[in-house]
Write an enzyme that holds these catalytic residues in place. Structure first.
Site, short mmCIF file in Angstrom:
data_model
loop_
_atom_site.label_atom_id
_atom_site.label_comp_id
_atom_site.label_asym_id
_atom_site.label_seq_id
_atom_site.Cartn_x
_atom_site.Cartn_y
_atom_site.Cartn_z
N ARG A 104 0.89 -1.18 0.00
CA ARG A 104 0.00 0.00 0.00
C ARG A 104 0.91 1.21 0.00
O ARG A 104 1.71 1.42 0.92
CB ARG A 104 -0.90 0.01 1.23
CG ARG A 104 -1.54 1.36 1.46
CD ARG A 104 -2.65 1.34 2.46
NE ARG A 104 -3.84 0.69 1.91
CZ ARG A 104 -5.06 0.82 2.44
NH1 ARG A 104 -5.26 1.55 3.51
NH2 ARG A 104 -6.10 0.21 1.88
N HIS A 131 -7.43 0.82 -6.46
CA HIS A 131 -7.73 0.02 -5.25
C HIS A 131 -8.40 -1.28 -5.71
O HIS A 131 -9.59 -1.52 -5.44
CB HIS A 131 -8.62 0.82 -4.30
CG HIS A 131 -8.57 0.35 -2.87
ND1 HIS A 131 -7.83 -0.75 -2.47
CD2 HIS A 131 -9.17 0.81 -1.74
CE1 HIS A 131 -7.98 -0.93 -1.17
NE2 HIS A 131 -8.78 0.00 -0.70
N GLN A 134 -10.27 -3.72 -3.17
CA GLN A 134 -11.54 -3.17 -2.68
C GLN A 134 -12.64 -3.37 -3.72
O GLN A 134 -13.76 -3.75 -3.39
CB GLN A 134 -11.38 -1.67 -2.36
CG GLN A 134 -12.66 -1.04 -1.85
CD GLN A 134 -13.08 -1.59 -0.49
OE1 GLN A 134 -12.30 -1.60 0.44
NE2 GLN A 134 -14.31 -2.07 -0.38
N ASP A 226 -16.90 7.49 -1.37
CA ASP A 226 -15.60 7.36 -0.70
C ASP A 226 -15.30 8.73 -0.08
O ASP A 226 -15.96 9.73 -0.40
CB ASP A 226 -14.52 6.98 -1.75
CG ASP A 226 -13.15 6.74 -1.14
OD1 ASP A 226 -13.05 6.53 0.08
OD2 ASP A 226 -12.16 6.76 -1.90
N CYS A 266 -16.24 1.89 0.92
CA CYS A 266 -15.05 1.09 1.21
C CYS A 266 -14.62 1.24 2.67
O CYS A 266 -13.93 0.38 3.20
CB CYS A 266 -13.91 1.46 0.26
SG CYS A 266 -13.39 3.18 0.37
N ARG A 294 -13.59 -8.26 1.75
CA ARG A 294 -12.17 -8.02 1.50
C ARG A 294 -11.37 -9.29 1.84
O ARG A 294 -10.45 -9.68 1.13
CB ARG A 294 -11.65 -6.86 2.38
CG ARG A 294 -12.19 -5.48 2.01
CD ARG A 294 -11.68 -5.00 0.67
NE ARG A 294 -10.23 -4.98 0.59
CZ ARG A 294 -9.46 -3.98 1.03
NH1 ARG A 294 -10.01 -2.92 1.57
NH2 ARG A 294 -8.14 -4.03 0.89
N1 NVA Z 1 -9.69 6.96 -1.34
C1 NVA Z 1 -9.33 6.54 0.00
C2 NVA Z 1 -9.62 5.09 0.18
C3 NVA Z 1 -9.38 4.56 1.56
C4 NVA Z 1 -9.62 3.10 1.69
C5 NVA Z 1 -7.86 6.83 0.22
O1 NVA Z 1 -7.07 6.64 -0.71
O2 NVA Z 1 -7.51 7.26 1.32
N1 CP Z 2 -11.15 0.15 2.55
C1 CP Z 2 -9.88 0.06 2.96
O1 CP Z 2 -8.96 -0.17 2.18
O2 CP Z 2 -9.72 0.21 4.30
P1 CP Z 2 -8.35 0.39 5.09
O3 CP Z 2 -7.77 1.72 4.68
O4 CP Z 2 -8.73 0.35 6.53
O5 CP Z 2 -7.42 -0.73 4.71
#
Ligand code: NVA
Ligand code: CP
Length: 309
Positions: A104, A131, A134, A226, A266, A294
């Site tokens: 990540r 993502h 997700q 989101d 998500c 997930r």
């Molecule tokens: N768009 C958000 C998704 C979090 C799971 C981010 O990138 O922070």
């Molecule tokens: N939806 C998602 O990816 O959650 P986290 O940021 O908690 O991993």
């Protein structure tokens, strides 16, 4: 399916996505009924995190354990990568210890570089652009609740970000219509739209890019949103809160959707911003099923990629 990595959803065909969802359903059944499924016994997954996480971290770690393997949480703050060790060296070192790497991070290019230098499968656990895990969970949730894909209309209300990008790909590949409603200036990037328009040519579904949440939500079977401010955008909070005013899933928007429409998120959710407390709680059944999914889709991805490696 003969794929080495999961870097972005567009690398997968409709058939490959369906195969992952089917395996996820099987693994979900086995998990829920206590049927052992240690298909990755003795295997190890390294999980590099440059951003925070609840769901991704826990579901990959628990999933790996349930598959008979082991996962290592590698915060970039603690490993040498955080002190400047190049990704290409990290990739070659980790490849000699682990059987798969989940990452990540911010830039999609970094994930691609990691995969290029890695001799083991690399899984994208979120970048600024994508993502995929997700969206696989979202697709599984839609399948479970609606029992079909083709003909459905999915509407995403919010930022033209990683979620919107992967959703456009996933929905169109499975023949759904997808409407993305963003404020002006927050549309998905042009190169992503070009890619998605190519997918649309082969799809039974249509892509609608609009700036009106109401237009997107009208006749929708699934509403998705989101956060307005993604990880890494913390300095833009003020500007974003002003720009996204009105891009909220609320009662008024729900009234425009089809009967029995689903709401997905998500998570984490910011109540009072992209979604109201009332609508989130009214739809907690599918939203938390989505979170659970997930676990199951990622187990399926790991089995597909790592069982043979
Ligand atoms: N768009 C958000 C998704 C979090 C799971 C981010 O990138 O922070
Ligand atoms: N939806 C998602 O990816 O959650 P986290 O940021 O908690 O991993």
């Amino acid at each position: 399916m003969n794929k080495k990595h999961l870097l972005k959803l567009n690398d997968y065909s409709k058939q490959e996505i369906i195969e992952i969802l089917e395996l996820a359903e099987q693994l979900k059944y086995e998990t829920r009924h206590g049927i052992p499924h240690d298909r990755l016994r003795g295997k190890t997954l390294g999980m590099i995190f440059q951003k925070s996480s609840t769901r991704t971290r826990v579901s990959f770690e628990v999933g790996m354990y349930q598959l008979g393997g082991h996962a290592l949480f590698l915060s970039s703050k603690d490993i040498q990568m955080g002190r400047g060790e190049p990704i290409k060296d990290t990739a070659r070192v980790l490849s000699r210890y682990v059987d798969g790497i989940m990452i990540r991070t911010y830039s999609q290019k970094e994930v691609e570089e990691l995969a290029y230098y890695s001799s083991v499968p690399v899984i994208n656990g979120l970048t600024d652009d994508e993502h995929p895990c997700q969206v696989l969970a979202d697709l599984l949730t839609i399948k479970e609740f609606k029992r079909k894909f083709e003909g459905l209309k999915v509407a995403f209300i919010g930022d033209g970000n990683n979620m919107a990008n992967s959703l456009m790909v996933g929905c169109l590949k499975l023949g759904m219509n997808i409407a993305i409603a963003t404020p002006e200036g927050f549309e998905p990037q042009a190169h992503i739209i070009d890619e998605v328009k190519e997918i649309e040519k082969e799809s039974k579904g249509k892509l609608y890019l609009v700036n009106s949440p109401k237009e997107a939500a009208t006749g929708a079977d699934v509403l998705i949103t989101d956060v307005w401010v993604s990880m890494g955008q913390e300095e833009e909070v003020k500007k974003r809160k002003a720009a996204f005013e009105g891009f909220q899933i609320n009662r008024e928007l729900m009234n425009l959707t089809n009967k029995d429409s689903l709401v997905l998120h998500c998570l984490p959710a910011h109540r009072g911003e992209e979604i109201t407390e009332e609508i989130l709680e009214e739809h907690e059944k599918e939203i938390f099923e989505e979170a659970e999914n997930r676990l199951h889709v990622q187990k399926a991805v790991m089995v597909k990629l790592m069982a043979k490696s």
